[in-house]
Design an enzyme around this catalytic site. Structure first.
Site, PDB file in Angstrom:
ATOM      1  N   HIS A  50      -7.624  -5.160  -0.428  1.00  0.00           N
ATOM      2  CA  HIS A  50      -6.454  -4.314  -0.424  1.00  0.00           C
ATOM      3  C   HIS A  50      -5.306  -4.975   0.337  1.00  0.00           C
ATOM      4  CE1 HIS A  50      -4.340  -0.610  -0.969  1.00  0.00           C
ATOM      5  NE2 HIS A  50      -4.191  -0.407   0.327  1.00  0.00           N
ATOM      6  N   SER A  59       0.836  -1.192   0.000  1.00  0.00           N
ATOM      7  CA  SER A  59       0.000   0.000   0.000  1.00  0.00           C
ATOM      8  C   SER A  59       0.875   1.249   0.000  1.00  0.00           C
ATOM      9  CB  SER A  59      -0.937  -0.052   1.207  1.00  0.00           C
ATOM     10  OG  SER A  59      -1.825   1.019   1.178  1.00  0.00           O
ATOM     11  N   ASP A  88      -9.924  -4.354  -5.741  1.00  0.00           N
ATOM     12  CA  ASP A  88      -9.360  -3.665  -4.580  1.00  0.00           C
ATOM     13  C   ASP A  88     -10.107  -2.351  -4.417  1.00  0.00           C
ATOM     14  OD1 ASP A  88      -7.857  -2.137  -2.840  1.00  0.00           O
ATOM     15  OD2 ASP A  88      -5.949  -2.936  -3.526  1.00  0.00           O
TER      16      ASP A  88
END
Lengths: 270, 860
Positions: free
Chosen positions: A246, A95, A217
């Protein structure tokens, strides 16, 4: 243990010639790598740490000003690598940490031999000619919800982000680490992360980058991975996995771990 | 500086050079708050403690510190030694050349040699004390009071404390020997750590120690927030394996391995049946893949137990390794873990199968929604539903729900062969004896409690409602519904038709197929600006189908004054939905302003639509039962001019008009001069035409019928999102478009229905016509009634907010006053007179709950 290691809860496990740094993303801590780490320790020296602001770090160290941009986190990464006297590492970032790693690699390309980016996005907001997945109002509502009732927000956000029911282990895990953060810090970090735009930095990244992305996602549309691929300054490769959510390394480790291991072990063909 | 030590003694392990170098300016990337390290908050605390210890060391009495605390007193000792080693203490003072000698751990555990070791220590100290003093690090004092090995037995305990006592005496002698003169710098210090418990024990078992050793206890306060990850390990372990807690196998009192195994064997076939053959094949494949992966990983790692891994990592590793290793207790634990993993896989395939082959899951689904026999509180765990061996009563209830669904749902259930063979007789009996006859309330009341407990998936009320639906789905249900809808929201005739047909269709099981084929929940999307129309229709639906009033939950920003129930404070909208469903799974729940809801809320609602289940903020999952959900949102763009010019009914304006306390009155007046001109022309034809006004009445009725026809006519194309221009809407219709209903939403609901903006001239005309018709029916057709626009506006405003319909109000309020008026009218000659409906009073705030006046004053 030095102050830096202690502050970041650094764990060094395994042994090997190469060093792998595992960097977690927003709302998690190093435990997000728990499925991956056991498969690395035989071949690699694995460095785990918590980003400042994670629930496991001392909130007193969270300097709202320093962490008002992603650069602050990038400096942290470099500081950590220097502190540990690491000459070169494979940086696996999830991320926002993928982007943090990219920024750090621009400043100190010598420290990074390879970047592995999981669910990365250079910008979450839509823009002209760019689809990041979020509208401005979406984010305002998100932040407002965080502000008003953090617990409820966590419980609502976790299933959406992970893409599972509240009953699954991974959602509970994510919601735990999410709720571990001090709410004001979480809001600040969330705002910085979701409003970040590092698109202009991508061309400066020269370290080879492996982009790994979930099919579905909430935070990162699949097109974003292609955007990163097109705009990176160095070599890059994209793999889109048939996973949802995610945090695929937490929610579908049986799919993600083989993929990750492959990308860690092998380099992009010249 | 430190010298190499004797074999049984070692230097403190902290003293690696890299960490003791001062941090200042060494790392430019460092977080400045970390650079302050030594003076920072946390460091501050520690350095203060170190200072305290140093102060004790330089005293002449009670100068041997024991650091007492439950949180890492060792760290303070380490910090102290670091300071001593790096000569941070300055060149002056008694500690300037001091050396540190630590007692080796193993030596402490060998109790029998402890005395000889102390003697040995004596020599070592003697050889080194000359250079400026020695600090003897005793480590954790628990070796004095505890037996580290598990010998067991009171006698052993006695022996150990004897040795401890001897050690205390010897150490006391040692101390006395080296500090006896007390004049020179070459002193011996003791330093140790202890938990509070250990120190208390020391005081109890070795009462003289404190004096003999010249000890001073230093309390070390716990450094609260930052203790690295280790103190969190406890929670980590629990939370990262919630399956251990949630897993039903754990709660079943059969921890005996053999029994556990049998359970799992029983479990397997039951679970296999929960997918269709095709999906079960896929599942098997994936399972074997999973097993293979796990095996390959675990085989590589089985031999060593990797002490360097933190505890939470070990957990993760265990999870991924094969179950048949290591010792029995751990093996059991692992079995649970790998089972959990398998179950998650099964769950995944069950869900996939549910999506792909909904028909097959007819049966499974009824299992899920109707297990009232399950008495365990953790019903949210779907794993429970596939465990018939433990819940034999489930068998009887399962077919019950099934048959009911077969009855009410012939369309969906017929094509599937797999559910056809259902044990007959007991089920039929259930049906006859069961819910059909029992409509009494006490039972319902007790059921409510059960419902709450079971997360409202009890089958009893469900059957009741299913029956009700079955009855209600007669041919004329549709008509009845449509009539009700049209009566309450007559200005949305087109939408009313659409709603009625959508509901009928969904209740017959022909709704959009979302996941499970036989789900009871219905989702309608009402778009367009007419909030009142939507609300009225929801009320009608709730009343006709569920016999209740609708639950209205606002998802968007709360509108002023509307439904601000104090009970909702602090609850998320999702919780309120869950609560509403839990309270009554057969209600109409109106979720207002989904277009204004935030992203998370929208996401949650979307997931609920897709899955038929809702997860509240406490993580409890509930089935949505047979609720009818009505999502409302505007998404329209109306030409602002139309609103400004009053072509479109403006809800806010109406509210301000109607919220005042106003009364209507009927008065008889001479026709006004201005109007007389008009009417004179009409009244050129005298009595005879007036008689024909009888047909004028019917003409009026015809007019009404005509407009009715228009409306039903126009409603044929109502279900489209794009709107064809209706004649009667004219200008308004042309200026109105539904623009941006999100596809993601529109595509998953059962039906979307457009509520057009309301043309104000049309509704006024309609009110006027209806009143006129009533008037001429009651009073006669020889007297016209005049209603001014402002009066119409007020009536409209009242209608907008009141629960009653126009017809009801006219019947209950207007008609009696017409009757009152009738005898007062001049019987024969009412020419030139006109009855006017006027506003009698209009004074500030509304007093009672009604929006429309409940009586009308009549003036003769």
């Amino acid at each position: 243990m030095g102050v830096v290691e202690e502050a970041h809860n650094v764990k060094i496990v395994g042994s090997g010639d190469q060093t792998i740094v595992l960097a977690h993303g927003f709302g998690t801590d190093q435990s997000v790598w728990k499925h991956l780490v056991p498969h690395l320790v035989d071949e690699y020296r694995v460095i785990l740490f918590d980003n400042m602001g994670a629930g496991t770090t001392n909130p007193d160290y969270f300097d709202f000003e320093r962490y008002s941009t992603l650069d602050g986190y990038a400096y942290d990464v470099i500081a950590l690598l220097e502190e540990l006297q690491i000459q070169s590492c494979i940086f696996v970032g999830h991320s926002v940490s993928a982007m943090i790693g990219a920024i750090a690699s621009i400043t100190r390309p010598d420290l990074f031999s390879k970047l592995v980016a999981i669910s990365a996005s250079p910008r979450y907001l839509n823009d002209t000619d760019y689809y990041g997945g979020f509208e401005h109002e979406d984010l305002q509502q998100l932040f407002e919800a965080m502000r008003s009732n953090y617990k409820a927000w966590c419980d609502g956000f976790a299933p959406l982000a992970v893409g599972g029911d509240m009953t699954t282990v991974s959602v509970q895990e994510f919601s735990r680490t999410l709720f571990n953060m001090r709410p004001d810090i979480a809001l600040s970090v969330g705002q910085i992360v979701f409003q970040s735009d590092v698109r202009h930095l991508l061309p400066h990244v020269t370290v080879p980058c492996h982009i790994i992305q979930s099919m579905k996602d909430l935070a990162v549309p699949v097109v974003v991975s292609e955007y990163i691929h097109q705009n990176l300054g160095g070599k890059s490769i994209v793999e889109v996995m048939q996973t949802e959510g995610h945090l695929p390394q937490l929610s579908s480790p049986h799919v993600v771990i083989p993929v990750l291991l492959r990308h860690i072990r092998y380099n992009i063909d010249a | 500086m430190m010298l190499s030590t004797a074999t049984q003694l070692s230097t403190p392990p902290t003293a690696t050079p890299s960490t003791v170098v001062p941090l200042a300016n060494r790392n430019i990337y460092l977080n400045p708050r970390l650079q302050q390290g030594g003076t920072g908050q946390m460091g501050n605390q520690r350095s203060e403690e170190v200072k305290k210890v140093l102060d004790i060391l330089v005293r002449t009495k009670k100068r041997n510190p024991v650091l007492v605390g439950d949180s890492e007193p060792e760290a303070v000792v380490k910090e102290l030694f670091r300071k001593i080693e790096s000569k941070e203490l300055g060149a002056e003072g008694p500690l300037k050349n001091v050396q540190v000698i630590s007692i080796e751990k193993e030596f402490l555990y060998d109790k029998n040699q402890i005395l000889s070791k102390i003697k040995e220590l004596d020599r070592v100290i003697e050889s080194r004390i000359v250079s400026g003093g020695v600090i003897l690090d005793l480590g954790d004092l628990k070796w004095l009071v505890e037996q580290p090995m598990s010998f067991g037995g009171a006698q052993q305990q006695q022996v150990v404390s004897d040795i401890g006592r001897a050690a205390v005496v010897e150490m006391g002698k040692l101390l006395a020997r080296f500090t006896g003169d007390g004049t020179n710098d070459n002193n011996l210090w003791l330093i140790g750590t202890a938990t509070c418990e250990t120190y208390l024990r020391c005081q109890v078992y070795h009462s003289t120690m404190e004096n003999d050793w010249d000890l001073q206890a230093v309390p070390i306060t716990s450094r609260s927030p930052l203790l690295g990850i280790f103190p969190r390990v406890g929670t980590e372990r629990i939370l990262s394996n919630p399956g251990e807690n949630l897993n039903p196998l754990k709660s079943v009192p059969t921890l005996h391995p053999a029994l556990t195994r049998r359970v799992s064997e029983n479990l397997d076939p039951a679970q296999r049946t929960s997918f269709c053959p095709q999906c079960s094949d896929n599942y098997e494949k994936e399972l074997s893949k999973l097993v293979a992966i796990e095996k390959s990983f675990s085989e590589a790692k089985q031999e060593d137990n990797r002490p360097s891994l933190p505890l939470w990592l070990k957990n993760a590793k265990l999870q991924s390794s094969d179950a048949k290793t290591i010792d029995q207790s751990e093996g059991k634990y692992q079995e649970v873990l790998s089972k959990q993993k398998t179950q998650e896989l099964q769950k995944k395939w069950r869900e996939t199968c549910l999506h792909l082959h909904p028909n097959y899951h007819h049966k499974i689904h009824s299992d899920r929604t109707a297990p009232p026999a399950l008495s365990m509180p953790s019903l949210c765990n779907p794993n429970l539903f596939v465990r018939p061996p433990f819940q034999p009563r489930l068998q009887t209830t399962k077919p019950l729900g099934e048959v009911l669904q077969l009855n009410t749902n012939p369309v969906t259930s017929q094509p599937q062969g797999c559910t056809s063979s259902i044990p007959g007789s007991p089920v039929r009996t259930d049906l006859v004896l069961g819910p059909k006859g029992t409509e009494n309330t006490p039972e319902k009341a007790t059921e409510d409690g059960v419902k709450d407990l079971l997360g409202c998936i009890s089958s009893e009320p469900q059957t009741k409602v299913l029956d009700k639906f079955a009855d209600a789905l007669d041919a004329d249900t549709y008509k009845k519904l449509l009539k009700g809808l049209k009566e309450k929201a007559w200005w949305q005739a087109e939408a009313a038709t659409a709603v009625a047909s959508a509901i009928t269709r969904c209740r017959l099981g022909n709704g959009r197929c979302r996941g499970a084929g036989s789900r009871g929940d219905t989702w309608l999307l009402f778009t367009g600006p007419d909030r009142v129309g939507k609300k009225k229709m929801s009320s009608v639906l709730a009343e006709q189908i569920c016999g209740t009033i609708p639950v209205i939950i606002c998802l968007g920003s709360q509108r002023g004054g509307e439904e601000s129930d104090m009970n909702f404070r602090g609850k998320t909208a999702i919780d309120r939905i869950a609560e509403a469903v839990r309270h009554n799974p057969f209600s109409v729940i109106m979720l207002e302003d989904i277009d204004e809801a935030d992203m998370i809320l929208r996401g949650s609602v979307k997931r609920a639509i897709e899955r038929g289940r809702l997860t509240d903020s406490h993580g409890r999952e509930i089935s949505l039962g047979n609720a009818i959900f009505i999502l409302t949102g505007d998404w329209s763009t109306t030409n602002p001019e139309a609103t400004r010019d009053g072509h479109v009914v403006d809800g806010k304006k109406l509210a301000s008009i109607a919220s005042r306390d106003w009364q209507l009155g009927l008065i008889v007046r001479e026709k006004s001069a201005k109007r007389r001109v008009n009417w004179l022309q009409n009244e050129d034809r005298p009595i005879k035409p007036r008689r024909e006004l009888g047909s004028g009445l019917s003409l009026d009725l015809n007019l009404a019928v005509d407009t009715e026809d228009d409306r039903t006519d126009g409603s044929h194309n109502s279900s489209d999102l794009t709107i064809d221009h209706e004649d009667e809407l004219g200008l308004v219709g042309r200026q109105f478009t539904i623009t941006s209903v999100p596809h993601e939403l529109a595509s998953i609901v059962d039906d979307s229905i457009v509520f057009k903006p309301v043309d104000s001239s049309f509704v006024r005309r309609e009110i006027k016509n209806t009143i006129s018709v009533k008037f001429s029916m009651v009073v006669g057709d020889n007297l016209p009634i005049e209603i001014e626009d402002d009066v119409l506006e007020k009536i409209l405003g009242g209608l907008w907010h009141d629960q009653t319909s126009l017809e009801q109000w006219i019947e209950n309020v207007l008609a009696p006053s017409f009757n009152q008026l009738k005898p007062r009218l001049p019987s024969i000659e009412s020419r030139g007179l006109v009855v006017r409906l006027v506003v009698e009073s209009d004074s500030g705030e509304r007093r009672n709950g009604d929006w429309l006046p409940s009586r009308i004053t009549v003036e003769g």
